[in-house]
Each structure stands twice: as structure tokens, then as C-alpha cells.
Motif scaffolding. Sequence first.
Motif, PDB file in Angstrom:
ATOM      1  N   GLY A 259       0.817  -1.215   0.000  1.00  0.00           N
ATOM      2  CA  GLY A 259       0.000   0.000   0.000  1.00  0.00           C
ATOM      3  C   GLY A 259       0.849   1.262   0.000  1.00  0.00           C
ATOM      4  N   ASP A 260       2.157   1.094  -0.135  1.00  0.00           N
ATOM      5  CA  ASP A 260       3.080   2.237  -0.165  1.00  0.00           C
ATOM      6  C   ASP A 260       3.227   2.714  -1.614  1.00  0.00           C
ATOM      7  N   TYR A 261       2.833   3.961  -1.899  1.00  0.00           N
ATOM      8  CA  TYR A 261       2.839   4.478  -3.277  1.00  0.00           C
ATOM      9  C   TYR A 261       4.223   4.432  -3.906  1.00  0.00           C
ATOM     10  N   VAL A 264       5.134   0.748  -4.785  1.00  0.00           N
ATOM     11  CA  VAL A 264       4.317   0.250  -5.900  1.00  0.00           C
ATOM     12  C   VAL A 264       4.722   0.933  -7.203  1.00  0.00           C
ATOM     13  N   ASP A 265       4.987   2.229  -7.135  1.00  0.00           N
ATOM     14  CA  ASP A 265       5.395   2.955  -8.343  1.00  0.00           C
ATOM     15  C   ASP A 265       6.703   2.382  -8.894  1.00  0.00           C
ATOM     16  N   ALA A 278      -0.612  -4.612  -6.031  1.00  0.00           N
ATOM     17  CA  ALA A 278      -0.723  -3.388  -5.229  1.00  0.00           C
ATOM     18  C   ALA A 278      -1.973  -3.459  -4.353  1.00  0.00           C
ATOM     19  N   ILE A 282      -4.560   1.676  -4.129  1.00  0.00           N
ATOM     20  CA  ILE A 282      -3.685   2.153  -5.207  1.00  0.00           C
ATOM     21  C   ILE A 282      -4.232   1.715  -6.556  1.00  0.00           C
ATOM     22  N   ARG A 283      -4.750   0.502  -6.640  1.00  0.00           N
ATOM     23  CA  ARG A 283      -5.276   0.007  -7.918  1.00  0.00           C
ATOM     24  C   ARG A 283      -6.518   0.773  -8.359  1.00  0.00           C
ATOM     25  N   ASP A 285      -6.717   4.163  -7.721  1.00  0.00           N
ATOM     26  CA  ASP A 285      -6.305   5.564  -7.717  1.00  0.00           C
ATOM     27  C   ASP A 285      -6.113   6.036  -9.166  1.00  0.00           C
ATOM     28  N   PHE A 288      -2.821   7.967 -10.044  1.00  0.00           N
ATOM     29  CA  PHE A 288      -1.647   7.078 -10.032  1.00  0.00           C
ATOM     30  C   PHE A 288      -1.604   6.232 -11.306  1.00  0.00           C
TER      31      PHE A 288
END
Length: 553
Positions: A259-261, A264-265, A278, A282-283, A285, A288
Motif C-alpha cells: 500500500g506504499d505508493y 508500488v510505483d 498493489a 492504489i489500484r 487511484d 496514479f
Amino acid sequence: RGPQPVSAPKGRGRAAGFRLVQEFMAVVAPKLADREAACSRVAHNGLVLQAVPEALRHDRAVVLAAVRQDGRALRFASEGLRADPEIALEAIKQHPEAFRFTGDLLRVSRSFAIQATSCCGEVLRYVDDRLRDDSGVVLAAVALDGLALGLAGPVPRGDREVVRTAVLQNAAALEFASEELRGDGLLILEAMRKHGASVLRFATPALLASRHTMVRAIELDGFALTFASSVLREDAVFCGAAVRTNGLALEKASDSVRGDYDVVDAAVANEPKALRFAAPAIRLDRKFLLNAIARDARVLKFVAAKFRDDREFLLEAMRLNGAALAFAPEDFQSDHELVLEAVRSSDAAIKSVPQRMRADSAFMLQVTARSAVAFRWASAGLRGDRDFVLHAVAVDGRVVEFASDAMRADRAVGAEAARCSGGAALRLLPIELRADVDVVKAALERDALALEYASDDLRADADIVLFALRHNGLALRSAAPRLRTDCSFILQAMAQLGITVEELDEFRRTVLDSDRQAMSPVCEFAPLIEGVDLARLVDEMERTQSLLNLGQR
């Protein structure tokens, strides 16, 4: 086929079985009395050696033929040949169990054990305990089969060189190493360079919790995160380093890290498929996801169905990265507005458009208006359509390269392409058009240096060359040799470039290349007339001036 071994039928005693074997021997043995016949039979079934006469069991050729077919036939050879190292090794190469039937001295010989295990690591299963605990014997075995370490005694399992050899041969051999060596970071990292993260499966918990060692491990293979301790898999910095090596390692990170952007990025940047692992927030967002698609179009393939079916989301994605059209749902690949946005962003997007749309003249005219390069992916019919081709080359003459042969040879098409793109288009035209005065002049008006691609005849044509020189004096480099040394043409080029004879003279007297570079554009022009006498240029200038003065009078 040779005679097959006979076993006692079920339900009968040993006596019945023995009687059957005797009957078999009585029938077959006479047929094997001949040396040549025996060799032939045992070459097909080595175990038939048990049926040959005793004398032939002493025959080296017969026994070699038998053990090469089935190493276990060694048990039926004479005692002398079972003690023969060459025959014994031949048997062992065919079947490791043959070691059991070697002579008594060979079975306890360290040197022979090393030779035997060098042929087949599994021989270690049949040697006595003393030899299985000998590092030299085991080293020979694991060099061939790393898993033979599992048959070794405790001493070789704790010998670093033996274990290193075994693990480099087969990563799974680490399972059989001593606990101390399963925690040897340097040894395991060396094995990882060859086998990847799978080596860590048998490492000690202490090593898997060692940040120092595991950081180096994830640099080699991000999947090392799979085996890291739970504490390290909760560490965002550690996991971030792992996914930069292999984005799919994100799957093995803890829920909080997924869950850390930033993590994951980094994972998605390395491997778009990592988006599947992810956290849900995030999925879902939108911002993002669009940023990720802008960087790598393949991300669209892995976004949630909610967004893949959202036309507005897809339009925005196409504006950011037209290549994403290839990963959009099939229905949307036929959406005109979506395609036009994609092509505006990426020329290659047209490749993902259905064939029927690439054959639609009105649509493809819209597409080529936004990106002439898209012409390359138009249908064959359109690339042979004169009106369509003329429109395309007027936007970018270079697309003439992808027109049909008939269109590339069309004078009007060639002239329009040359007028639009100069030499970049002229070089793509057939020689007939590169020898056409009007087509070449159209190119020279756009780019005088296009003279390079004109036919030899036109590069020797005084009118064409002067036409080019009036636009760019450097076109002199492509003129025919006799014109390049003609003073009147040289002076025309100098006049266009604003170069004087004095500047040329100074250029020729300079010594350092650095000085010459500082004198541009002289430095580009001067080499073109390197062999020309400057005095001739002065004379030509004076003669021309005299004629002008005379005309004025």
C-alpha cells in the motif's frame, strides 16, 4: 532379442524358481558357448552374462560388451575381471549400482572411489561409510551431481569447498549442507549469481533476517524478497530496493508495503504486471494509474475493469501515451476519437487499429493530418490511391517511402513530396524522378542540400547547380567535380554564404584545428575548394567586376 531373465512364478517355492532357472540355463547355455555368439547376445541384454559358460565370463571382450549394455552384469563376471578398474568403471558409467559388484580391493580403494564418483555422483550411495565421509570422494561426486551431497557423511557436508561445488552445480544441494554453511552469506551470494533466489530456500533463518546479506541478495534477484524474514518484508525501503530489481517481487511484500505508493510505483515501473499486487486503494487511484500509463502503456492491460471500461479514462490515457491503444479493450480500438487522440500522442498507435478502419479513406485522412507517419499503416488500397497519397505527402513527404510502387513513380506525387520535405523525400524517389528538373527544383527550394540526391546529370547541370547555390552555398559539395572547381560557381556559393577570399586565405594559413572550428561557416566551405588557387578567384572577381563596369557605361 536375447533371452530374458527368468524369475520364479508367484505362489511357488524357491525350489520351483531354481528349477526354472536351471531349465533356462540348459536351453540357452549351449547357444552361448561360442565367443562371437556370446558377445552378440550380451550386447543386447547384458544380464545374459549369467548364462554364458564360465570360461567366457573370464573373457574381457564378452564382459565389456555385457557391462556396457547393463552395468549390473558385472556381478556375473569372473572375480578377476570384477577387480579390473577399466571394466569396473565401464560398468559404473552404465549403472551406479555396479560399484557393489566390483572386487573387494576396489570397493575400499579411495582413489578408485574418486574415479567412480567422477563418473556418476550416485555411486556415493553404494560406497562404504568411511568413503562417504571422505571430502575428496564426495567432492568428485558433487562436481558431477550436486545433490549427491545428500549421500555424504557429516564431514563433507561441513566442508566449504565441497558444499560450494555442490551448490554451484545444483542450488538445492544447500539443503544437505551443515547449518553453519547454510548461513554462510558469501557462499550463498556466490551461488545466487548462478542460480538466482532459489538458493535461499535452504538458508538459515538468521541469514534470511540479516539486512546486510539480504540487501546484497535482492540486488542480485528481487525475488530474494520471497525468502526474507517477515521483518524485512515489512520494511518499505528494503522492499523498494527489491522491486527495482524485479517488480513482481511486490507480491511477496507485506500488506502495508503493498500500500506504499513509492514502492508500488517502483515495482510498476520495473514490471507493469506488478500492479496486480498493489493494495486496492492504489489500484483504484485514477491519478496514479494515469501517471503509470504515461510512463509505460502496458500498465493499461492490468488496470481494474472499472477503468478499462471507462471511455473518459481511456481518452485521457491516450492523450498521455498513444501506445496504450494496443492494450485497450477491443471495442475501444475502433473508437474514432480514441484512435485520433492516440495517434496524436504516438505514431505507432495506428498499428492497433482494426484493418477495416485503416482502409477507411475519410478516417485515415483525419489520422494522417495529425500524424503523417500513420500513412505507413494504411491499407494497401489507400497507399495506392492517388488523392490519398497526395494529401499524405503534402503533410510529410517522407511517407512516400510507404506508397505503392505506382505512386512512388508518379510525377505529381514526387514533386509534392519533394516540395514538402526536400532531400528527405527526394532520396526515396525512383531515379526517373530524381532526374526530373521540376521535381528536383521543388526539393531544392525546400532544401538546397537535396542536390546530393539528384541524378548525376542534374548535378552536372549548370542551371540546376546555380539554382541550388542561390539557396545554400554549401550545395557546392554535391555538384559535379568540374563545377566544384569552376570559379564562377565558387564565387556564387561564397556570395550566398557571405565568405570573402581574405577569410579563405586566413583559414588556409591557420594551423590549429581549434582555430579552424572557430571560423565557421568558412570551416565548412573551405574544404570543398581545397585544391583551388585563390589567385584564380581574385582574377575571376576582377574580370566580373570589369564586365559590370563596362555594362554600366
